[in-house]
Design a protein around this motif. Sequence first.
Motif, PDB file in Angstrom:
ATOM      1  N   MET A 194       0.857  -1.178   0.000  1.00 62.43           N
ATOM      2  CA  MET A 194       0.000   0.000   0.000  1.00 62.43           C
ATOM      3  C   MET A 194       0.903   1.240   0.000  1.00 62.43           C
ATOM      4  O   MET A 194       1.788   1.366   0.830  1.00 62.43           O
ATOM      5  N   ASN A 195       0.628   2.157  -0.933  1.00 57.34           N
ATOM      6  CA  ASN A 195       1.473   3.342  -1.064  1.00 57.34           C
ATOM      7  C   ASN A 195       1.068   4.431  -0.055  1.00 57.34           C
ATOM      8  O   ASN A 195       0.070   4.313   0.656  1.00 57.34           O
ATOM      9  N   THR A 196       1.847   5.509  -0.019  1.00 54.05           N
ATOM     10  CA  THR A 196       1.646   6.590   0.959  1.00 54.05           C
ATOM     11  C   THR A 196       0.292   7.267   0.790  1.00 54.05           C
ATOM     12  O   THR A 196      -0.404   7.537   1.776  1.00 54.05           O
ATOM     13  N   ALA A 197      -0.098   7.543  -0.460  1.00 52.10           N
ATOM     14  CA  ALA A 197      -1.379   8.205  -0.711  1.00 52.10           C
ATOM     15  C   ALA A 197      -2.537   7.360  -0.179  1.00 52.10           C
ATOM     16  O   ALA A 197      -3.456   7.875   0.474  1.00 52.10           O
ATOM     17  N   ASN A 198      -2.502   6.068  -0.424  1.00 48.42           N
ATOM     18  CA  ASN A 198      -3.571   5.185   0.054  1.00 48.42           C
ATOM     19  C   ASN A 198      -3.563   5.046   1.573  1.00 48.42           C
ATOM     20  O   ASN A 198      -4.623   4.927   2.195  1.00 48.42           O
ATOM     21  N   LYS A 199      -2.395   5.092   2.173  1.00 49.05           N
ATOM     22  CA  LYS A 199      -2.309   5.039   3.641  1.00 49.05           C
ATOM     23  C   LYS A 199      -2.959   6.284   4.252  1.00 49.05           C
ATOM     24  O   LYS A 199      -3.654   6.196   5.267  1.00 49.05           O
ATOM     25  N   LEU A 200      -2.764   7.430   3.618  1.00 43.53           N
ATOM     26  CA  LEU A 200      -3.398   8.656   4.110  1.00 43.53           C
ATOM     27  C   LEU A 200      -4.921   8.589   3.965  1.00 43.53           C
ATOM     28  O   LEU A 200      -5.650   9.026   4.855  1.00 43.53           O
TER      29      LEU A 200
ATOM     30  N   LEU B  32      -6.679   5.818   3.981  1.00 47.52           N
ATOM     31  CA  LEU B  32      -7.109   4.865   5.010  1.00 47.52           C
ATOM     32  C   LEU B  32      -7.099   5.507   6.392  1.00 47.52           C
ATOM     33  O   LEU B  32      -8.015   5.273   7.192  1.00 47.52           O
ATOM     34  N   LEU B  33      -6.115   6.348   6.675  1.00 49.44           N
ATOM     35  CA  LEU B  33      -6.084   7.074   7.945  1.00 49.44           C
ATOM     36  C   LEU B  33      -7.329   7.935   8.085  1.00 49.44           C
ATOM     37  O   LEU B  33      -7.944   7.980   9.158  1.00 49.44           O
ATOM     38  N   ARG B  34      -7.732   8.613   7.009  1.00 49.42           N
ATOM     39  CA  ARG B  34      -8.941   9.448   7.048  1.00 49.42           C
ATOM     40  C   ARG B  34     -10.171   8.599   7.361  1.00 49.42           C
ATOM     41  O   ARG B  34     -11.011   8.984   8.158  1.00 49.42           O
ATOM     42  N   VAL B  35     -10.263   7.435   6.761  1.00 46.10           N
ATOM     43  CA  VAL B  35     -11.393   6.528   7.017  1.00 46.10           C
ATOM     44  C   VAL B  35     -11.417   6.116   8.487  1.00 46.10           C
ATOM     45  O   VAL B  35     -12.477   6.103   9.120  1.00 46.10           O
ATOM     46  N   ILE B  36     -10.261   5.812   9.046  1.00 50.22           N
ATOM     47  CA  ILE B  36     -10.168   5.407  10.454  1.00 50.22           C
ATOM     48  C   ILE B  36     -10.517   6.573  11.381  1.00 50.22           C
ATOM     49  O   ILE B  36     -11.115   6.375  12.447  1.00 50.22           O
TER      50      ILE B  36
ATOM     51  N   LEU C 254      -7.157  17.278  10.853  1.00 54.69           N
ATOM     52  CA  LEU C 254      -6.191  16.260  10.427  1.00 54.69           C
ATOM     53  C   LEU C 254      -6.757  15.435   9.276  1.00 54.69           C
ATOM     54  O   LEU C 254      -6.084  15.202   8.268  1.00 54.69           O
ATOM     55  N   ALA C 255      -8.004  15.005   9.410  1.00 54.15           N
ATOM     56  CA  ALA C 255      -8.630  14.221   8.346  1.00 54.15           C
ATOM     57  C   ALA C 255      -8.749  15.046   7.059  1.00 54.15           C
ATOM     58  O   ALA C 255      -8.507  14.524   5.960  1.00 54.15           O
ATOM     59  N   SER C 256      -9.089  16.309   7.183  1.00 56.10           N
ATOM     60  CA  SER C 256      -9.215  17.180   6.005  1.00 56.10           C
ATOM     61  C   SER C 256      -7.865  17.395   5.328  1.00 56.10           C
ATOM     62  O   SER C 256      -7.784  17.418   4.094  1.00 56.10           O
ATOM     63  N   VAL C 257      -6.827  17.545   6.129  1.00 59.58           N
ATOM     64  CA  VAL C 257      -5.487  17.732   5.557  1.00 59.58           C
ATOM     65  C   VAL C 257      -5.048  16.479   4.806  1.00 59.58           C
ATOM     66  O   VAL C 257      -4.417  16.579   3.745  1.00 59.58           O
ATOM     67  N   THR C 258      -5.385  15.314   5.318  1.00 56.41           N
ATOM     68  CA  THR C 258      -5.020  14.083   4.604  1.00 56.41           C
ATOM     69  C   THR C 258      -5.706  14.032   3.244  1.00 56.41           C
ATOM     70  O   THR C 258      -5.161  13.453   2.302  1.00 56.41           O
TER      71      THR C 258
ATOM     72  N   ASP D 233      -6.552   2.368  -8.274  1.00 59.76           N
ATOM     73  CA  ASP D 233      -8.008   2.188  -8.293  1.00 59.76           C
ATOM     74  C   ASP D 233      -8.577   2.316  -6.887  1.00 59.76           C
ATOM     75  O   ASP D 233      -9.653   2.891  -6.697  1.00 59.76           O
ATOM     76  N   PHE D 234      -7.856   1.799  -5.891  1.00 57.76           N
ATOM     77  CA  PHE D 234      -8.296   1.930  -4.501  1.00 57.76           C
ATOM     78  C   PHE D 234      -8.443   3.406  -4.144  1.00 57.76           C
ATOM     79  O   PHE D 234      -9.444   3.824  -3.573  1.00 57.76           O
ATOM     80  N   GLY D 235      -7.436   4.202  -4.467  1.00 60.46           N
ATOM     81  CA  GLY D 235      -7.470   5.622  -4.168  1.00 60.46           C
ATOM     82  C   GLY D 235      -8.573   6.351  -4.907  1.00 60.46           C
ATOM     83  O   GLY D 235      -9.250   7.214  -4.343  1.00 60.46           O
ATOM     84  N   LYS D 236      -8.771   6.010  -6.176  1.00 61.06           N
ATOM     85  CA  LYS D 236      -9.833   6.643  -6.970  1.00 61.06           C
ATOM     86  C   LYS D 236     -11.205   6.379  -6.363  1.00 61.06           C
ATOM     87  O   LYS D 236     -12.095   7.212  -6.442  1.00 61.06           O
ATOM     88  N   PHE D 237     -11.373   5.209  -5.764  1.00 62.21           N
ATOM     89  CA  PHE D 237     -12.656   4.849  -5.151  1.00 62.21           C
ATOM     90  C   PHE D 237     -12.769   5.379  -3.732  1.00 62.21           C
ATOM     91  O   PHE D 237     -13.755   6.022  -3.372  1.00 62.21           O
ATOM     92  N   MET D 238     -11.740   5.123  -2.915  1.00 65.30           N
ATOM     93  CA  MET D 238     -11.826   5.428  -1.487  1.00 65.30           C
ATOM     94  C   MET D 238     -11.681   6.906  -1.153  1.00 65.30           C
ATOM     95  O   MET D 238     -12.309   7.388  -0.214  1.00 65.30           O
ATOM     96  N   ASP D 239     -10.842   7.640  -1.889  1.00 69.97           N
ATOM     97  CA  ASP D 239     -10.605   9.048  -1.556  1.00 69.97           C
ATOM     98  C   ASP D 239     -11.889   9.867  -1.588  1.00 69.97           C
ATOM     99  O   ASP D 239     -12.234  10.495  -0.588  1.00 69.97           O
ATOM    100  N   PRO D 240     -12.639   9.862  -2.688  1.00 71.66           N
ATOM    101  CA  PRO D 240     -13.875  10.659  -2.677  1.00 71.66           C
ATOM    102  C   PRO D 240     -14.919  10.119  -1.694  1.00 71.66           C
ATOM    103  O   PRO D 240     -15.671  10.884  -1.099  1.00 71.66           O
ATOM    104  N   LEU D 241     -14.941   8.800  -1.501  1.00 71.56           N
ATOM    105  CA  LEU D 241     -15.886   8.215  -0.551  1.00 71.56           C
ATOM    106  C   LEU D 241     -15.555   8.670   0.870  1.00 71.56           C
ATOM    107  O   LEU D 241     -16.442   9.077   1.627  1.00 71.56           O
ATOM    108  N   ALA D 242     -14.279   8.627   1.231  1.00 68.74           N
ATOM    109  CA  ALA D 242     -13.858   9.059   2.571  1.00 68.74           C
ATOM    110  C   ALA D 242     -14.187  10.529   2.792  1.00 68.74           C
ATOM    111  O   ALA D 242     -14.657  10.915   3.870  1.00 68.74           O
ATOM    112  N   ASP D 243     -13.983  11.355   1.762  1.00 66.87           N
ATOM    113  CA  ASP D 243     -14.307  12.782   1.875  1.00 66.87           C
ATOM    114  C   ASP D 243     -15.787  12.980   2.162  1.00 66.87           C
ATOM    115  O   ASP D 243     -16.168  13.740   3.047  1.00 66.87           O
TER     116      ASP D 243
END
Length: 175
Positions: free
Chosen positions: A1-7, A9-13, A39-43, A59-69
């Motif tokens: 898992m890359n840095t962008a996806n870890k961030l 995932l941190l927002r989701v948590i 913190l979540a907004s900055v991520t 693909d994970f980031g494309k799906f999860m990033d907008p969903l987490a937001d």
Amino acid sequence: MNTANKLTLLRVILIPVFLVVLYLDFPFHMFIALMIFILASVTDFLDGYIARHYNQVTDFGKFMDPLADKVLVMAAMCWFVATARMPAWALVIVLFREFAVTALRLIAAERGRVIAAAWSGKVKTASTMVCICLMLLFRSWQLDAVCVAVIVVTTIYSGIEYFLKNRDVMDWKNM
């Protein structure tokens, strides 16, 4: 898992942590909730920057990033509705816009087209996050009213812009 996806995932948590802190009544709980939200907004901004600039788009980031937001913002707005600091109709407008734009993007994707985030969508997201921060920091019905107005106006404007700029995606004749 890359840095962008870890961030991402941190927002989701952080979302359930943010909600738990909001609902618990202890000294400085609103300040702690605000810090978690910031913190979540900055991520949100960091993961997008890192993904684009360091070629970490997945693909994970494309799906999860907008969903987490969306979940982060909706969680805060649901709490404001539950505590009578935001009218439910404002939340409904925001939810309707999010579902409508997501549906438009899905239809476009089905037709082989990608609808990139519009400038007005970025303004809507930033102003909504700033307004949520202000509402978490200060408890004032006047500020709440201004923030709700800003959120609703930017939401409606950006939703209309998405549909006007991409009206060719919709096949109105076959509806």
